[in-house]
Design an enzyme around this catalytic site. Structure first.
Site, PDB file in Angstrom:
ATOM      1  N   GLY A  70      -3.005   4.555  -4.383  1.00  0.00           N
ATOM      2  CA  GLY A  70      -2.098   3.407  -4.298  1.00  0.00           C
ATOM      3  C   GLY A  70      -2.113   2.552  -5.556  1.00  0.00           C
ATOM      4  O   GLY A  70      -1.059   2.134  -6.055  1.00  0.00           O
ATOM      5  N   THR A  71      -3.310   2.297  -6.080  1.00  0.00           N
ATOM      6  CA  THR A  71      -3.421   1.425  -7.250  1.00  0.00           C
ATOM      7  C   THR A  71      -2.657   2.008  -8.437  1.00  0.00           C
ATOM      8  O   THR A  71      -1.930   1.291  -9.136  1.00  0.00           O
ATOM      9  CB  THR A  71      -4.912   1.227  -7.616  1.00  0.00           C
ATOM     10  OG1 THR A  71      -5.571   0.644  -6.479  1.00  0.00           O
ATOM     11  CG2 THR A  71      -5.080   0.318  -8.815  1.00  0.00           C
ATOM     12  N   ASN A 148      -3.155  -6.700   3.689  1.00  0.00           N
ATOM     13  CA  ASN A 148      -4.396  -5.955   3.931  1.00  0.00           C
ATOM     14  C   ASN A 148      -5.498  -6.807   4.549  1.00  0.00           C
ATOM     15  O   ASN A 148      -6.431  -6.273   5.135  1.00  0.00           O
ATOM     16  CB  ASN A 148      -4.886  -5.313   2.636  1.00  0.00           C
ATOM     17  CG  ASN A 148      -4.907  -6.268   1.469  1.00  0.00           C
ATOM     18  OD1 ASN A 148      -3.876  -6.808   1.078  1.00  0.00           O
ATOM     19  ND2 ASN A 148      -6.076  -6.512   0.925  1.00  0.00           N
ATOM     20  N   GLN A 177      -0.627  -0.594   3.462  1.00  0.00           N
ATOM     21  CA  GLN A 177      -1.165  -0.946   4.778  1.00  0.00           C
ATOM     22  C   GLN A 177      -0.122  -0.797   5.884  1.00  0.00           C
ATOM     23  O   GLN A 177      -0.419  -1.054   7.048  1.00  0.00           O
ATOM     24  CB  GLN A 177      -1.706  -2.382   4.781  1.00  0.00           C
ATOM     25  CG  GLN A 177      -2.941  -2.581   3.916  1.00  0.00           C
ATOM     26  CD  GLN A 177      -4.189  -1.890   4.469  1.00  0.00           C
ATOM     27  OE1 GLN A 177      -4.250  -1.503   5.641  1.00  0.00           O
ATOM     28  NE2 GLN A 177      -5.191  -1.731   3.625  1.00  0.00           N
ATOM     29  N   SER A 196      -0.615   5.263   0.217  1.00  0.00           N
ATOM     30  CA  SER A 196      -1.914   5.784  -0.211  1.00  0.00           C
ATOM     31  C   SER A 196      -2.543   6.579   0.937  1.00  0.00           C
ATOM     32  O   SER A 196      -2.699   6.061   2.044  1.00  0.00           O
ATOM     33  CB  SER A 196      -2.810   4.604  -0.595  1.00  0.00           C
ATOM     34  OG  SER A 196      -4.128   5.052  -0.813  1.00  0.00           O
ATOM     35  N   HIS A 198      -5.492   7.617   2.008  1.00  0.00           N
ATOM     36  CA  HIS A 198      -6.699   7.336   2.796  1.00  0.00           C
ATOM     37  C   HIS A 198      -6.537   6.212   3.819  1.00  0.00           C
ATOM     38  O   HIS A 198      -7.448   5.918   4.579  1.00  0.00           O
ATOM     39  CB  HIS A 198      -7.906   7.068   1.888  1.00  0.00           C
ATOM     40  CG  HIS A 198      -7.883   5.791   1.102  1.00  0.00           C
ATOM     41  ND1 HIS A 198      -8.837   4.815   1.271  1.00  0.00           N
ATOM     42  CD2 HIS A 198      -7.054   5.340   0.136  1.00  0.00           C
ATOM     43  CE1 HIS A 198      -8.595   3.818   0.425  1.00  0.00           C
ATOM     44  NE2 HIS A 198      -7.526   4.116  -0.271  1.00  0.00           N
ATOM     45  N   THR A 234      -2.489  17.612 -13.995  1.00  0.00           N
ATOM     46  CA  THR A 234      -2.422  18.641 -12.956  1.00  0.00           C
ATOM     47  C   THR A 234      -2.548  17.982 -11.588  1.00  0.00           C
ATOM     48  O   THR A 234      -3.459  17.189 -11.361  1.00  0.00           O
ATOM     49  CB  THR A 234      -3.561  19.667 -13.156  1.00  0.00           C
ATOM     50  OG1 THR A 234      -3.436  20.211 -14.464  1.00  0.00           O
ATOM     51  CG2 THR A 234      -3.491  20.779 -12.128  1.00  0.00           C
ATOM     52  N   CYS A 322     -14.595  -7.516  -4.054  1.00  0.00           N
ATOM     53  CA  CYS A 322     -14.380  -6.773  -5.303  1.00  0.00           C
ATOM     54  C   CYS A 322     -15.118  -5.451  -5.183  1.00  0.00           C
ATOM     55  O   CYS A 322     -15.910  -5.248  -4.274  1.00  0.00           O
ATOM     56  CB  CYS A 322     -14.967  -7.514  -6.488  1.00  0.00           C
ATOM     57  SG  CYS A 322     -14.561  -9.235  -6.525  1.00  0.00           S
TER      58      CYS A 322
END
Ligand code: PLP
Length: 377
Positions: A70-71, A148, A177, A196, A198, A234, A322
């Site tokens: 996602g980031t 989130n 989210q 994302s 996960h 890749t 963090c």
């Protein structure tokens, strides 16, 4: 016994995902950019996954760019759409994830202006404030689908209408989210949309950015020109195949899952409110997704509470940490106007498909005991 109530941080892999990935972990391989049969099979698997993801996003397959999470997708969306020779203005909601917050801050260092649109007490975007910031100098507006920390669902459709009426800015929706709880096809009006793996039963380190046809984007990672020149490197074949299968599985199970998990969440929150004096529910339940419980407990430090809960087998979060694990006062709670004495005692419990009544029972025993212990020391 472990009660995992941190599904918004990372959810366990779904069976559908694991099964789809298995052949690509065990026997099948090959570089999807190659030309022989082993390579072509890998490429076909990626293109099938792209078709599947596109369908679930209400997008065209060629609009889907696979990324390393996602980031990365958010950074590509924010930096890749900038014109370095003509810095302009970005607007974000005041409650965005660090990925949006910091990518926008990086653009400020490149000379772009960045304004934040505030939220109400529930953490829902204030559309009047947004409207007051819109003019033709704006090139990008970023609004997350679901927050989130507090789980509030944002009024994306109304915001997009407003933005289209005032500007020709591109609209970025961080749906990281939202994927579990919302039908992402309803967000098809966004120009840029991020998911994302996960967060919905897929693997970590795999995500996707939908770039609507007509939105021009420059790569931020340069190399072999994969993903139609938009993201070199890749591809993670197993990860992409797994993410697509997980998204399809989450989509099929969504309604039943929301009902079941919503009932668990309600029992959990009601139980805590009854047994922990000084606990408040941070935002109204009607404004948020079914799997999010967010409380602020007066006179308690989140950090100490999380340690005691971990000892008792409850995996929870303060909502805002963090990578170092250090906890700071959440900008989301600040934007919502939550008083400091409450914000310091933030507790986020997030539930998903894998949770059961046993997890709620464990939490309802552990949380009041931990709070009592902290207050008596
Ligand atoms: N956006 C939101 C709203 C998130 O919750 C997260 C992850 O916590 C991200 C973006 C970043 O996604 P990833 O962990 O895949 O980099």
């Amino acid at each position: 016994v472990i009660g995992y109530l941190d599904q918004a941080a990372s959810a366990p892999m779904s069976d559908a995902c694991r099964e789809a990935m298995q052949p690509w972990l065990d026997g099948r391989f090959g570089n999807p950019s190659g030309s022989h049969r082993i390579a072509r099979a890998a490429r076909t698997a990626i293109e099938d996954a792209r078709d599947q993801v596109a369908l679930l996003l209400g997008a065209q397959p060629r609009e889907v760019v696979f990324t390393g999470g996602g980031t990365e997708a958010i950074n590509l969306a924010i930096r890749g759409t900038a014109d370095p020779t003509a810095p302009r203005r970005i607007i974000t909601s005041a409650i965005e994830h660090d990925a949006v917050r910091e990518a926008a801050a990086a653009q400020e260092r490149c000379g772009e202006q960045h304004d934040r649109a505030g939220v109400d007490q529930d953490g829902v975007l204030d559309l009047d404030l947004l409207a007051s910031l819109l003019d033709q100098s704006v090139r990008l507006v970023a609004i997350m689908a679901v927050n989130n920390e507090v789980g509030t669902v944002q009024p994306i459709e109304a915001a997009v209408q407003l933005i289209r009426a005032h500007t020709n800015a591109a609209v970025l929706v961080d749906a990281v989210q939202g994927a579990v709880w919302l039908d992402l096809r309803t967000l098809g009006l966004a120009d840029l949309l991020v998911i994302s793996g996960h967060k919905f039963g897929g693997p970590q380190g795999v995500g996707a950015l939908r770039v609507r046809e007509g939105v021009s984007i420059e790569p931020i990672i340069h190399g072999g020109g994969q993903e139609r020149e938009r993201r070199s490197g890749t591809q993670n074949v197993a990860g992409i195949v797994g993410m697509a299968a997980a998204l399809a599985d989450a989509d099929v199970n969504r309604v039943a899952m929301i009902n079941r998990v919503g009932a668990l969440r309600n029992r959990l929150v009601d139980g805590i409110l009854r047994s922990v004096p000084g606990a408040i529910e941070t935002s109204r339940r009607s404004t948020k997704v079914a799997g999010n419980a967010h409380l602020c407990i007066q006179g308690v430090e989140s950090e100490s509470l999380l340690v005691l809960l971990d000892d008792a087998g409850i995996c929870a979060s303060a909502g805002s940490a963090c990578a170092s694990g250090a906890i700071h006062t959440s900008p989301v709670l600040q934007a919502m106007g939550v008083e400091e004495s409450f914000a310091h005692g933030a507790l986020r419990l997030t539930l998903g498909a894998a949770n059961t009544d046993a997890d709620v029972d464990l939490a309802l025993a552990a949380i009041p005991a931990a709070v009592q212990r902290l207050r008596s020391t």
